[in-house]
Design a protein around this motif. Sequence first.
Motif, short mmCIF file in Angstrom:
data_model
loop_
_atom_site.label_atom_id
_atom_site.label_comp_id
_atom_site.label_asym_id
_atom_site.label_seq_id
_atom_site.Cartn_x
_atom_site.Cartn_y
_atom_site.Cartn_z
N LEU A 215 0.87 -0.96 -0.20
CA LEU A 215 0.15 -0.10 0.12
C LEU A 215 0.93 1.33 0.10
O LEU A 215 -0.05 2.39 -0.50
CB LEU A 215 -0.36 0.24 1.08
N SER B 43 1.95 1.93 -3.66
CA SER B 43 0.22 2.03 -4.61
C SER B 43 -0.77 2.88 -4.13
O SER B 43 -0.93 3.52 -4.69
CB SER B 43 -0.64 1.32 -4.52
N HIS B 44 -0.77 3.55 -3.33
CA HIS B 44 -1.40 4.07 -2.28
C HIS B 44 -0.47 4.78 -1.27
O HIS B 44 -0.69 4.98 0.40
CB HIS B 44 -2.43 3.63 -1.59
N ASP C 6 -0.60 8.10 0.13
CA ASP C 6 -0.97 9.69 0.25
C ASP C 6 -1.69 8.76 1.04
O ASP C 6 -2.47 9.38 1.57
CB ASP C 6 -1.50 10.36 -0.36
N LYS C 7 -1.78 7.14 1.25
CA LYS C 7 -3.02 6.64 2.95
C LYS C 7 -2.45 6.83 3.78
O LYS C 7 -1.01 6.12 3.87
CB LYS C 7 -4.02 5.19 2.10
N SER D 21 -5.90 11.61 4.08
CA SER D 21 -5.88 10.11 4.65
C SER D 21 -5.54 11.10 5.86
O SER D 21 -4.33 11.43 6.64
CB SER D 21 -5.06 9.74 4.08
N ALA E 19 -9.73 3.65 0.38
CA ALA E 19 -8.19 2.79 1.27
C ALA E 19 -9.00 2.13 1.97
O ALA E 19 -7.69 0.82 2.20
CB ALA E 19 -7.92 4.14 1.70
N ALA F 56 -8.64 -0.67 -0.61
CA ALA F 56 -6.91 -1.56 -1.57
C ALA F 56 -6.62 -2.60 0.07
O ALA F 56 -6.21 -2.99 -0.60
CB ALA F 56 -6.47 -0.58 -1.23
#
Length: 224
Positions: free
Chosen positions: A75, A78-79, A81-82, A122, A154, A157
């Motif tokens: 994560l 891939s994310h 900002d979370k 987030s 979020a 995911a």
Amino acid sequence: MGRLLNFLSLCCLSMPVIAESICYGTTSKGRLENAVELPRSGKNFVTYSDVARLAGRTYVHSKVHDILLAAYADLAKSHPDKVYKYAETGLAAGGKFRPHKTHQNGLSVDFMTPMIDNTGKSVHLPTYPWNKFGYNIELDSNNQYDGLSIDYPAMAAHIVALHKQARAHGVGLWRVIFAPELQKGLFKTQYGGYLKQHVKFSKRRSWVRHDEHYHVDFAVPCRK
């Protein structure tokens, strides 16, 4: 070369060998050996409480430990900002874990529901002793809390990452418990198809509402 080999041999002998955990029974009646404590924090995650962690309430099966950290690592890429927050897991030896009815053999993990603020950033749900480390939070009729809203993408995911890493580690993800009326928000995300096909969500209402957190049980072979 001989000195180098001797040095490496001594280093290997001095390194502690971490035994794989052994779970017994079920999540609602079981125990655990060789448990592993989850780290306090990482690049994109934190514990729900330093106090509770020091009290020994964040131990899991070694495979679950590896799955969780690998999923967070995925994560972070891939994310980026979370942010995520894990909550109660279980005791080092397993067994009864009040006030929970499960969490007894190292295969159950609670995660605080990811949220976004009014700017879309987030953020974590607040977890303090006076709100029972977040467990006393109740979302309102708009599924919000103090101006914060559920970050469904979020959360979806995260569940997908957990499922994929469970399979990569040779085990499975048994079920996810989240308030049935809120699950539709997950299925509306880009991960909805994957979740419907691969992840089992409990459709029954639990004895406590799972809105501020979601409960995940992993399918790891245990001894009787």
